[in-house]
Scaffold this motif. Structure first.
Motif, PDB file in Angstrom:
ATOM      1  N   GLU A   1       0.589  -1.046   0.025  1.00 14.02           N
ATOM      2  CA  GLU A   1       0.009  -0.183   0.138  1.00 14.02           C
ATOM      3  C   GLU A   1       0.864   1.359  -0.039  1.00 14.02           C
ATOM      4  O   GLU A   1       0.474   2.115  -0.378  1.00 14.02           O
ATOM      5  CB  GLU A   1      -0.947   0.005   1.164  1.00 14.02           C
ATOM      6  CG  GLU A   1      -0.157  -0.225   2.426  1.00 14.02           C
ATOM      7  CD  GLU A   1      -1.201   0.200   3.756  1.00 14.02           C
ATOM      8  OE1 GLU A   1      -2.105   0.921   3.602  1.00 14.02           O
ATOM      9  OE2 GLU A   1      -0.834  -0.561   4.774  1.00 14.02           O
ATOM     10  N   LYS A   2       2.189   1.270   0.207  1.00 17.26           N
ATOM     11  CA  LYS A   2       2.898   2.325   0.329  1.00 17.26           C
ATOM     12  C   LYS A   2       3.356   2.750  -1.222  1.00 17.26           C
ATOM     13  O   LYS A   2       3.784   3.927  -1.346  1.00 17.26           O
ATOM     14  CB  LYS A   2       4.476   2.011   1.010  1.00 17.26           C
ATOM     15  CG  LYS A   2       4.226   1.706   2.569  1.00 17.26           C
ATOM     16  CD  LYS A   2       3.595   2.750   3.396  1.00 17.26           C
ATOM     17  CE  LYS A   2       3.613   2.181   4.965  1.00 17.26           C
ATOM     18  NZ  LYS A   2       2.900   3.453   5.487  1.00 17.26           N
TER      19      LYS A   2
ATOM     20  N   SER B   1      -1.222   7.731  -0.650  1.00 21.67           N
ATOM     21  CA  SER B   1      -2.030   7.663   0.525  1.00 21.67           C
ATOM     22  C   SER B   1      -2.983   8.958   0.779  1.00 21.67           C
ATOM     23  O   SER B   1      -3.172   9.808  -0.162  1.00 21.67           O
ATOM     24  CB  SER B   1      -0.913   8.060   1.862  1.00 21.67           C
ATOM     25  OG  SER B   1      -0.282   9.327   1.847  1.00 21.67           O
TER      26      SER B   1
ATOM     27  N   GLN C   1      -3.205  11.415   2.805  1.00 19.26           N
ATOM     28  CA  GLN C   1      -2.367  12.683   2.955  1.00 19.26           C
ATOM     29  C   GLN C   1      -1.739  13.181   1.610  1.00 19.26           C
ATOM     30  O   GLN C   1      -1.793  14.288   1.184  1.00 19.26           O
ATOM     31  CB  GLN C   1      -1.056  12.585   4.039  1.00 19.26           C
ATOM     32  CG  GLN C   1      -1.584  12.439   5.385  1.00 19.26           C
ATOM     33  CD  GLN C   1      -1.987  10.811   5.575  1.00 19.26           C
ATOM     34  OE1 GLN C   1      -1.838   9.904   4.785  1.00 19.26           O
ATOM     35  NE2 GLN C   1      -2.737  10.772   6.888  1.00 19.26           N
ATOM     36  N   GLU C   2      -1.384  12.199   0.677  1.00 23.87           N
ATOM     37  CA  GLU C   2      -0.949  12.652  -0.486  1.00 23.87           C
ATOM     38  C   GLU C   2      -1.869  13.261  -1.527  1.00 23.87           C
ATOM     39  O   GLU C   2      -1.669  13.826  -2.219  1.00 23.87           O
ATOM     40  CB  GLU C   2      -0.049  11.318  -1.093  1.00 23.87           C
ATOM     41  CG  GLU C   2       1.162  11.192  -0.541  1.00 23.87           C
ATOM     42  CD  GLU C   2       2.019   9.751  -0.986  1.00 23.87           C
ATOM     43  OE1 GLU C   2       3.111   9.663  -0.880  1.00 23.87           O
ATOM     44  OE2 GLU C   2       1.281   9.047  -1.242  1.00 23.87           O
TER      45      GLU C   2
ATOM     46  N   ASP D   1     -12.004   8.887  -1.257  1.00 25.77           N
ATOM     47  CA  ASP D   1     -10.648   8.107  -1.505  1.00 25.77           C
ATOM     48  C   ASP D   1     -10.756   7.705  -2.946  1.00 25.77           C
ATOM     49  O   ASP D   1     -11.263   6.570  -3.306  1.00 25.77           O
ATOM     50  CB  ASP D   1     -10.264   7.215  -0.469  1.00 25.77           C
ATOM     51  CG  ASP D   1      -8.905   6.470  -0.639  1.00 25.77           C
ATOM     52  OD1 ASP D   1      -8.042   7.171  -1.496  1.00 25.77           O
ATOM     53  OD2 ASP D   1      -8.628   5.764   0.076  1.00 25.77           O
TER      54      ASP D   1
ATOM     55  N   ARG E   1      -6.858   0.054  -2.081  1.00 24.86           N
ATOM     56  CA  ARG E   1      -6.226   0.023  -0.591  1.00 24.86           C
ATOM     57  C   ARG E   1      -6.815  -1.236   0.086  1.00 24.86           C
ATOM     58  O   ARG E   1      -6.294  -1.702   0.945  1.00 24.86           O
ATOM     59  CB  ARG E   1      -6.710   1.461  -0.012  1.00 24.86           C
ATOM     60  CG  ARG E   1      -5.490   1.582   1.350  1.00 24.86           C
ATOM     61  CD  ARG E   1      -5.967   3.201   1.873  1.00 24.86           C
ATOM     62  NE  ARG E   1      -5.874   4.086   0.830  1.00 24.86           N
ATOM     63  CZ  ARG E   1      -5.143   4.769   0.408  1.00 24.86           C
ATOM     64  NH1 ARG E   1      -3.613   4.377   0.739  1.00 24.86           N
ATOM     65  NH2 ARG E   1      -5.392   5.663  -0.794  1.00 24.86           N
TER      66      ARG E   1
ATOM     67  N   THR F   1      -4.583  -4.196   1.720  1.00 29.29           N
ATOM     68  CA  THR F   1      -4.265  -4.179   2.946  1.00 29.29           C
ATOM     69  C   THR F   1      -5.153  -5.596   3.855  1.00 29.29           C
ATOM     70  O   THR F   1      -5.024  -5.618   4.795  1.00 29.29           O
ATOM     71  CB  THR F   1      -4.636  -2.997   3.807  1.00 29.29           C
ATOM     72  OG1 THR F   1      -6.157  -2.588   3.376  1.00 29.29           O
ATOM     73  CG2 THR F   1      -3.832  -1.813   3.444  1.00 29.29           C
TER      74      THR F   1
ATOM     75  N   LYS G   1       3.432   7.070  -7.872  1.00 32.31           N
ATOM     76  CA  LYS G   1       2.462   6.249  -7.298  1.00 32.31           C
ATOM     77  C   LYS G   1       1.041   6.495  -7.811  1.00 32.31           C
ATOM     78  O   LYS G   1       0.159   5.365  -7.635  1.00 32.31           O
ATOM     79  CB  LYS G   1       2.119   6.925  -5.898  1.00 32.31           C
ATOM     80  CG  LYS G   1       3.354   6.786  -4.864  1.00 32.31           C
ATOM     81  CD  LYS G   1       3.082   7.112  -3.377  1.00 32.31           C
ATOM     82  CE  LYS G   1       4.526   6.849  -2.572  1.00 32.31           C
ATOM     83  NZ  LYS G   1       3.986   7.206  -1.221  1.00 32.31           N
TER      84      LYS G   1
END
Length: 639
Positions: free
Chosen positions: A106-107, A111, A113-114, A354, A360, A364, A460
């Motif tokens: 997921e990194k 995200s 925040q991004e 999102d 995601r 996850t 990403k």
């Protein structure tokens, strides 16, 4: 020769004199780079990187015979670029290096925040599009709205860079042996050494093929005794111009189809409406034409969405500007427009959610079938789900579970495209096109403004799209770039990797270009300059003279006021094209959801969110290509 005739009357020098002078200048081409390397070896802060690309040319014989065939040359051109941003980092407090193998899948996707950061960047792009394409906003805000989106090193973005053309090398990058010889020569000349050991690695940029070939060469020399012989003096990296080109190619795979000419408001429909006849063939051969078409559509969509927010029907209507406009401060005027643009971005790009939620959730969820095999990868072994056995290769585990436990998980399938009769396929298509083009334009503007962090962060967003469109090479490149920029290198090297990704020739904060784009320009000029040389040896011998000849030719054309001839064709106005797009969108209510509206061309029918249905095999691809070291970043053969 004409130059010798002119020399007799004192206008110029003899041709032999010119050749001798050019030959004498060759040794000065990289003298400054070598001095920087010496200072670098002694602890100096100023550093440089190398960028290269293949140089291919066919030389036709004047008279073709069985012995005189077309000469196909495959050489390699190099430039050295001095770092513009020199990070100041206290090595005593440098953090420990991140083990990329510990990074979860997921990194490698954006995200939350991004996405918040992206929202601010897209707000700037939408506001800029509105100001530049709506005359009323141009008159009100054109002189005060900022042209540059500030970032950490905006003060250096307008500084000119120093770059040095290092000539052509006899290297066919398709052959690993040639690349090994090239890297050996460059290691001895440009890699800073201390007592025979590498002081610090030099970044080697290029397209995805160059990146891959360098890693293959390093893998071939992995058993050598020293790091310099292992070719570990270079860390290869992918550059941004080829990323832009391939990202647009992926976008066209999803949104551009010649069979959609009858579907109004599709990309190919607008290609015909705007008479963009240069949009043809492959994207890589007409990149700028495709880019202009998609940016025109993007700006038209922005204008249409703005009018829809203002409850207006055309650009000629009076905009509802605040009554106290004249008394407002410049910051307040800019905020008024940015608030509207932010609302457009939130409602139409993110749709207040999102955009990577589906991916995601899959990445996850350890119980999801996509993670069935990779979820049990522990300490370099794949552990059986039913017993204590473990295997080195994933194929061995699959055979074990099938034979001993009679278990074979059904392959996951992405949700098929919606066939609901009440859906609006055109509306979904327009929003998908809007989102993808916004991401491409964000990367493009990041390169122009020298915003390396935004450029790296864009990888990403590209990774899932490359996975969806089966562009495996650049998916791997995006995974590598994300891994290198997320802490697998020392902090100083990471800063250099992120913030030294562009070249600025003329100066100005918005006049940067990608490193590999500059190499492409050098290749183009070099091929024109070397037309007088008809053999491989002569081209290689005089290749270090070509940069001087290019500069001399451009200078001569400038002082002689040589200009390109203007043809009879009048290039259409960009503003008029944007207006046509926005009028067409409003006329058929393309931005309003109408139940049951269909597209005749089913090849471009897609989800509204381009990141939906991107998870198929994404986790496996990320885990397979996460690099253990910055060198030899080849796929994990265990998976």
């Amino acid at each position: 020769m004409n130059i010798d005739k002119l020399a007799k009357i004192g206008v110029t020098v003899l041709s032999d004199t010119l050749h001798k002078k050019l030959a004498n200048w060759q040794e000065y081409l990289d003298r400054e780079l070598l001095q920087i390397k010496e200072n670098w070896s002694q602890g100096g802060s100023l550093k440089f990187q190398i960028v290269g690309d293949n140089w291919d040319k066919n030389i036709l014989p004047s008279y073709r015979t069985s012995q005189q065939n077309t000469l196909s040359l495959h050489l390699f051109t190099l430039i050295g670029v001095v770092d513009r941003v020199t990070p100041s980092i206290d090595h005593a407090h440098d953090d420990n290096l991140l083990n990329v193998q510990d990074m979860e899948a997921e990194k490698f996707i954006p995200s939350l925040q991004e996405q918040d950061i992206l929202s601010k960047e897209l707000t700037f792009l939408v506001s800029t599009a509105l100001v530049q394409n709506i005359p009323q906003l141009m008159s009100c805000l054109g002189s005060i709205y900022p042209e540059h989106f500030d970032h950490k090193h905006s003060d250096l973005a307008g500084a000119r860079t120093r770059q040095f053309c290092l000539g052509l090398y006899d290297c066919n990058e398709q052959k690993t042996q040639d690349v090994i010889h090239l890297l050996k020569d460059l290691s001895n000349k440009y890699v800073p050494l201390v007592d025979g050991e590498i002081k610090e690695e030099v970044f080697f940029g290029g397209d995805r093929l160059t990146d891959e070939r360098i890693q293959c060469a390093q893998q071939a020399m992995v058993n050598s005794p020293t790091s310099i012989e292992k070719l570990e003096g270079f860390i290869s990296k992918i550059e941004d111009f080829h990323r832009l080109m391939n990202f647009l190619e992926a976008i066209c795979k999803l949104t551009f189809d010649t069979g959609s000419a009858k579907d109004r408001c599709t990309a190919y429909f607008f290609r015909n409406l705007l008479n963009a006849r240069d949009v043809k063939a492959d994207v890589k051969n007409s990149y700028r034409a495709y880019k202009k078409l998609y940016y025109t559509i993007f700006d038209g969509i922005c204008c249409a969405l703005f009018l829809q927010e203002m409850n207006l029907n055309s650009l000629e209507q009076q905009l509802p500007i605040p009554c106290n406009w004249e008394t407002l401060e410049n910051d307040e005027k800019i905020k008024w427009l940015d608030d509207i643009s932010c609302k457009i971005v939130r409602n139409w790009f993110f749709e207040n959610s999102d955009i990577c939620q589906e991916m995601r959730e899959v990445l996850t969820d350890p119980n999801h079938e996509e993670n069935y095999w990779t979820g049990n990868y522990i300490n370099g072994k794949f552990r059986c789900h039913f017993c204590d056995r473990s295997y080195t290769y994933i194929g061995s585990l699959q055979s074990h579970e099938l034979k001993l436990h009679s278990h074979s998980p059904s392959p996951s399938k992405c949700s098929p495209k919606s066939k609901d009769a009440s859906g609006d396929e055109l509306y979904n298509y327009i929003l998908c096109l809007f989102k993808l083009t916004a991401l491409h334009k964000n990367l493009d503007s990041a390169v122009n403004m020298g915003d390396g962090l935004r450029s790296v962060r864009s990888a990403k967003y590209e990774t899932p799209i490359y996975n969806k469109t089966n562009k495996t090479k650049y998916l791997i490149g995006s995974v590598h770039l994300t891994a290198l920029a997320c802490g697998s290198l020392p902090r100083e090297q990471t800063e250099r990797l992120v913030w030294n990704r562009s070249i600025n020739i003329s100066g100005g904060k918005n006049h940067n270009m990608a490193l590999d784009e500059f190499v492409e320009l050098v290749n183009r000029d070099t091929k024109a300059t070397c037309s007088g040389y008809q053999t491989k040896d002569s081209i290689l011998t005089h290749s270090r003279e070509f940069p001087h000849l290019i500069n001399a030719t451009k200078h001569f054309d400038k002082i002689c006021e040589v200009r390109k001839r203007k043809g009879f064709h009048k290039e259409p106005s960009y503003l008029e094209d944007v207006k046509k797009v926005s009028v067409e969108l409003l006329q058929i209510k393309a931005l309003q959801q109408i139940e049951g509206r269909k597209l005749e061309c089913k090849n471009i029918v897609s989800e509204r969110n381009p990141f939906d249905s991107c998870y198929k095999n994404l986790a496996t691809m990320i885990h397979r290509h996460k690099p253990i070291l910055p060198f030899r970043r080849l796929g994990n053969k265990q998976m």
